[in-house]
Design an enzyme around this catalytic site. Sequence first.
Site, PDB file in Angstrom:
ATOM      1  N   GLU A  33       0.850  -1.197   0.000  1.00  0.00           N
ATOM      2  CA  GLU A  33       0.000   0.000   0.000  1.00  0.00           C
ATOM      3  C   GLU A  33       0.884   1.245   0.000  1.00  0.00           C
ATOM      4  OE1 GLU A  33      -3.096  -0.151  -1.153  1.00  0.00           O
ATOM      5  OE2 GLU A  33      -3.719  -1.403   0.518  1.00  0.00           O
ATOM      6  N   HIS A  34       0.531   2.206  -0.837  1.00  0.00           N
ATOM      7  CA  HIS A  34       1.310   3.447  -1.014  1.00  0.00           C
ATOM      8  C   HIS A  34       2.726   3.149  -1.508  1.00  0.00           C
ATOM      9  CE1 HIS A  34      -1.687   6.290   0.504  1.00  0.00           C
ATOM     10  NE2 HIS A  34      -2.047   5.313   1.317  1.00  0.00           N
ATOM     11  N   ASP A  36       2.989   2.137  -4.845  1.00  0.00           N
ATOM     12  CA  ASP A  36       2.967   2.256  -6.318  1.00  0.00           C
ATOM     13  C   ASP A  36       3.650   3.530  -6.807  1.00  0.00           C
ATOM     14  OD1 ASP A  36       0.780   3.831  -5.477  1.00  0.00           O
ATOM     15  OD2 ASP A  36      -0.630   3.011  -6.962  1.00  0.00           O
ATOM     16  N   SER A  67     -25.742   9.467 -15.250  1.00  0.00           N
ATOM     17  CA  SER A  67     -25.285   8.607 -14.151  1.00  0.00           C
ATOM     18  C   SER A  67     -26.511   8.099 -13.400  1.00  0.00           C
ATOM     19  CB  SER A  67     -24.387   9.413 -13.202  1.00  0.00           C
ATOM     20  OG  SER A  67     -24.380   8.774 -11.930  1.00  0.00           O
ATOM     21  N   ALA A 121     -15.038   3.689  -0.534  1.00  0.00           N
ATOM     22  CA  ALA A 121     -14.749   2.582   0.384  1.00  0.00           C
ATOM     23  C   ALA A 121     -13.330   2.054   0.195  1.00  0.00           C
ATOM     24  CB  ALA A 121     -15.763   1.464   0.190  1.00  0.00           C
ATOM     25  N   SER A 125     -13.629   2.886  -6.998  1.00  0.00           N
ATOM     26  CA  SER A 125     -14.762   3.128  -7.894  1.00  0.00           C
ATOM     27  C   SER A 125     -14.338   4.081  -9.005  1.00  0.00           C
ATOM     28  CB  SER A 125     -15.940   3.703  -7.119  1.00  0.00           C
ATOM     29  OG  SER A 125     -15.525   4.788  -6.323  1.00  0.00           O
ATOM     30  N   ASP A 170      -4.480   1.116  -9.166  1.00  0.00           N
ATOM     31  CA  ASP A 170      -5.930   0.894  -9.290  1.00  0.00           C
ATOM     32  C   ASP A 170      -6.328   0.717 -10.751  1.00  0.00           C
ATOM     33  OD1 ASP A 170      -5.629   1.502  -6.659  1.00  0.00           O
ATOM     34  OD2 ASP A 170      -6.729   3.395  -6.731  1.00  0.00           O
TER      35      ASP A 170
HETATM   36  C1  GLA Z   1      -5.113   4.860  -3.883  1.00  0.00           C
HETATM   37  C2  GLA Z   1      -4.339   5.247  -5.142  1.00  0.00           C
HETATM   38  C3  GLA Z   1      -3.342   4.159  -5.542  1.00  0.00           C
HETATM   39  C4  GLA Z   1      -2.490   3.729  -4.358  1.00  0.00           C
HETATM   40  C5  GLA Z   1      -3.353   3.451  -3.129  1.00  0.00           C
HETATM   41  C6  GLA Z   1      -2.522   3.184  -1.910  1.00  0.00           C
HETATM   42  O1  GLA Z   1      -5.952   3.761  -4.136  1.00  0.00           O
HETATM   43  O2  GLA Z   1      -5.217   5.493  -6.207  1.00  0.00           O
HETATM   44  O3  GLA Z   1      -2.557   4.606  -6.605  1.00  0.00           O
HETATM   45  O4  GLA Z   1      -1.495   4.677  -4.089  1.00  0.00           O
HETATM   46  O5  GLA Z   1      -4.218   4.526  -2.842  1.00  0.00           O
HETATM   47  O6  GLA Z   1      -1.802   2.016  -2.062  1.00  0.00           O
END
Ligand code: GLA
Length: 382
Positions: A33-34, A36, A67, A121, A125, A170
């Site tokens: 996480e964090h 990328d 939408s 969440a 999305s 993502d």
């Molecule tokens: C969000 C960002 C991703 C990534 C995550 C944390 O989802 O869009 O690029 O940095 O946070 O891992």
Amino acid sequence: MNMIDKIHSKFTELYGSDGTLYAASGRINLIGEHTDYNGGYVFPGAIDKGITAEIRLNGLDKVRVYSADYDESTSFGLNEEDKPAQAWARYIFGVCRETIKRGGKVEGFDAVFAGDVPLGAGLSSSAALESCFAFAINDLMGNNIDKFELARIGQSTEHNYCGVNCGIMDQFASCFGKKGSLMLLNCKTLEHKYYPFDPKGYKLVLLDSCVKHELASSAYNDRRRSCENAAAAIRKRHPEVEFLSDAKRLWLEEVRAEIPEEDFLRAEYVIGEVQRVLDVCDALERGDYETVGEMMYQTHFGLSRLYEVSCEELDFLNRLARKMDVTGSRVMGGGFGGCTINLVKNELYEPFVKAAKEQFAARFGHEPKVYDVVISDGARKL
Ligand code: GLA
């Protein structure tokens, strides 16, 4: 009526005839996480919740889009000055503009879309929306842009039209997702490997705290800036450090006095997390889910205490998981609210979910939402 029927009946009501259906998914992330935007590894998978859209070229030079979730329509032109007022429409506008910037053709179209991926969440999305339209426009216009670039179109949309300096995870997961498999992705090179994920005897379950942090995007951008500051300081002594993920823990120590303590703590988390993803890969090869789970707890600790992207509700869910001997648990995604992802032994699933609902409700006045993880395909034509 199911979602596709709802979309289709609205599409015919608004625009007369039929369009083509496309879908793209939200994502989970097992670990990484964090990392990328720091050039590290991530371990995501696309899920069975996402965005579906029906689209048809309209022969005009504008986009008309409805939408279903917001029950709102808008229309916009395709030039830079035509940016729509609605935040949700900027994702689609951004995708059009980023496609054009890459030399792709975009003509006016009509669209109706809806989603079943919960908003805010931490399940991406917004990446699902970007990937759905990036894929659809590419297909309808015959642009032949490859999937790597489609993911970058979504990422650049976030940077240039939505104010979030996100990494590639993502959009990559949403474009490249494969049923039943997680992906180990090197965010520097975009090299990736699919890992069939079917942990015998365990389930992955998400608990949604339903907390949405107002300032999440500016706080996210602050975290990224801290990492870049730390990497720049280290680079002065070690020029081979392109991204923070290239740095050794010791090198960070060397610059401790030169950077704000906050940046040091953020970087400390990232360097640990880069290693944890690799440890999880090894553990998965051995089928050692206890180690996978332990790494998830370590990630949570780092995200909560060093990176400071957790909140009281998520820490509560994490502590409860630990207390009940759940194998692994951590805040997932960008943080500042959203879900915990939990690796739970089958026999513990029911009692854990029950206790989480009851105890969370007693403490915070509402139950967390529960989503069982089903790993699914990414962007596609239906
Ligand atoms: C969000 C960002 C991703 C990534 C995550 C944390 O989802 O869009 O690029 O940095 O946070 O891992």
